[in-house]
Design an enzyme around this catalytic site. Structure first.
Site, PDB file in Angstrom:
ATOM      1  N   HIS A 109     -32.129 -13.549  27.843  1.00 49.07           N
ATOM      2  CA  HIS A 109     -31.972 -13.266  26.414  1.00 49.07           C
ATOM      3  C   HIS A 109     -32.251 -11.787  26.135  1.00 49.07           C
ATOM      4  CE1 HIS A 109     -33.202 -17.736  25.342  1.00 49.07           C
ATOM      5  NE2 HIS A 109     -32.053 -17.679  25.996  1.00 49.07           N
ATOM      6  N   HIS A 125     -29.585 -16.665  33.676  1.00 51.23           N
ATOM      7  CA  HIS A 125     -29.415 -16.628  32.225  1.00 51.23           C
ATOM      8  C   HIS A 125     -30.627 -15.967  31.598  1.00 51.23           C
ATOM      9  CE1 HIS A 125     -28.744 -17.805  28.114  1.00 51.23           C
ATOM     10  NE2 HIS A 125     -29.773 -18.637  28.098  1.00 51.23           N
ATOM     11  N   GLU A 185     -30.296 -25.985  30.892  1.00 50.08           N
ATOM     12  CA  GLU A 185     -28.960 -25.427  31.146  1.00 50.08           C
ATOM     13  C   GLU A 185     -28.436 -25.796  32.533  1.00 50.08           C
ATOM     14  OE1 GLU A 185     -27.593 -24.424  28.616  1.00 50.08           O
ATOM     15  OE2 GLU A 185     -29.048 -23.420  27.319  1.00 50.08           O
ATOM     16  N   GLU A 189     -20.709   4.015  35.301  1.00 47.12           N
ATOM     17  CA  GLU A 189     -20.675   3.089  36.444  1.00 47.12           C
ATOM     18  C   GLU A 189     -20.330   1.649  36.053  1.00 47.12           C
ATOM     19  OE1 GLU A 189     -23.802   3.737  39.253  1.00 47.12           O
ATOM     20  OE2 GLU A 189     -22.824   5.642  39.712  1.00 47.12           O
ATOM     21  N   HIS A 212     -27.075 -15.483  21.469  1.00 50.96           N
ATOM     22  CA  HIS A 212     -27.982 -16.219  22.348  1.00 50.96           C
ATOM     23  C   HIS A 212     -28.392 -15.407  23.589  1.00 50.96           C
ATOM     24  CE1 HIS A 212     -29.014 -20.296  24.420  1.00 50.96           C
ATOM     25  NE2 HIS A 212     -29.569 -19.301  25.066  1.00 50.96           N
TER      26      HIS A 212
HETATM   27  O1  2HA Z   1     -34.944 -22.031  26.808  1.00 45.04           O
HETATM   28  O2  2HA Z   1     -32.686 -20.094  27.482  1.00 45.04           O
HETATM   29  O3  2HA Z   1     -30.628 -21.543  26.798  1.00 45.04           O
HETATM   30  C1  2HA Z   1     -34.109 -21.864  27.883  1.00 45.04           C
HETATM   31  C2  2HA Z   1     -32.861 -21.278  27.428  1.00 45.04           C
HETATM   32  C3  2HA Z   1     -31.833 -22.176  26.882  1.00 45.04           C
HETATM   33 ZN    ZN Z   2     -30.963 -19.325  26.544  1.00 44.56          ZN
END
Ligand code: 2HA
Ligand code: ZN
Length: 272
Positions: free
Chosen positions: A142, A140, A116, A170, A211
């Site tokens: 998940h 980032h 990414e 909040e 995602h």
């Molecule tokens: O595997 O999260 O978006 C890495 C990630 C790809």
């Molecule tokens: Zn990801």
């Protein structure tokens, strides 16, 4: 100074460990990047190996020319970063056009930066411009509850913003600009980077449907805290929807205005 003794490297490792402990980084899920301050680069300069091997970023980030970034590795597990940062992460330098990078530390044994990287660097560029250089972290993850919501809520900025704001008092104070939503797209490339950066011009958090989530902030604590707040609010919302499907009472538009006044944040009219 050894790179791994630098405070920003320790903070980076701690964040990877904490995110993993929350269950947001199954297998190699998620990625993290930090735009290193000039004085921090100076302290570790002797340990960096300037290289003449340059690789295409895949997008153009001219405003990041010459900058150094600490980034997690492609296919690497967050669970392993703090035990071995030099194999699971690394430092890259951006060329003078903002189109290529070279590895100056880490990424041992053939590792390379996160898939990414285009989204991370485009987000860094826009945040550097829009915050006058204050924002340095792009994250980032998940997180499960937020991902679950992308299957049941309409994929609209306004709906996600309102629903999350209404679950915890909040929230509008912590993310007053709201939340952006990007429809399902193939991860890891230029197109999703372009879609995300459009949202990041306005927001500090952008949802990737089915995602995960991208968050931006000035330091590790603020960015991690933002991710955590959005996921906590998502968890409360999942519980509300699981219990009743709808709320008996909620936090209202007038309440959001009062919060804005009390905490000195601007609540955009479009979410009221
Ligand atoms: O595997 O999260 O978006 C890495 C990630 C790809
Ligand atoms: Zn990801």
């Amino acid at each position: 100074m050894k790179v791994t003794d630098a405070e920003f490297v320790k903070a980076f490792c701690k964040m990877c460990k904490n995110g993993n402990a929350f269950g947001w980084h199954e297998r190699n899920g998620g990625n993290l990047s930090y735009r290193i301050r000039e004085d921090e680069v100076e302290h570790i300069k002797a340990q960096l190996h300037e290289s003449d091997v340059w690789k295409e970023i895949g997008v153009s980030v001219p405003r990041l020319a010459g900058e150094y970034f600490l980034v997690t590795g492609s296919g690497k597990f967050f669970a392993n970063v703090s035990d071995n940062p030099e194999e699971n992460a690394g430092i890259i330098k951006i060329d003078e056009k903002g189109e290529k990078y070279s590895v100056v530390w880490g990424f041992l044994n053939g590792a390379r930066p996160t898939s990414e990287l285009p989204t991370h660097l485009m987000n860094h560029e826009v945040k550097k411009i829009y915050t006058d250089g204050r924002y340095r972290v792009i994250y980032h993850a998940h997180p499960a509850n937020l991902i679950a919501l992308t299957f049941v809520l309409p994929l609209e900025d306004k709906v996600f913003t309102r629903e999350l704001w209404e679950t915890m008092t909040e929230c509008p104070v912590i993310f007053p600009k709201g939340v952006g939503v990007v429809k399902w797209m193939v991860p890891g490339g230029r197109e999703i980077a372009l879609a995300t950066v459009e949202k990041m011009k306005e927001y500090d958090v952008t949802v990737w449907a089915h995602h995960g989530l991208f968050a931006a902030g000035e330091d590790f604590d603020m960015t991690f805290g933002l991710m955590h707040t959005v996921e906590k609010a998502s968890e409360v919302l999942v519980k509300i929807m699981s219990m009743t499907g709808k709320r008996r009472q909620s936090i209202t538009s007038d309440d959001f205005k009062s919060l804005g006044d009390a905490f000195g944040v601007v609540i955009p009219e479009k979410f009221l």
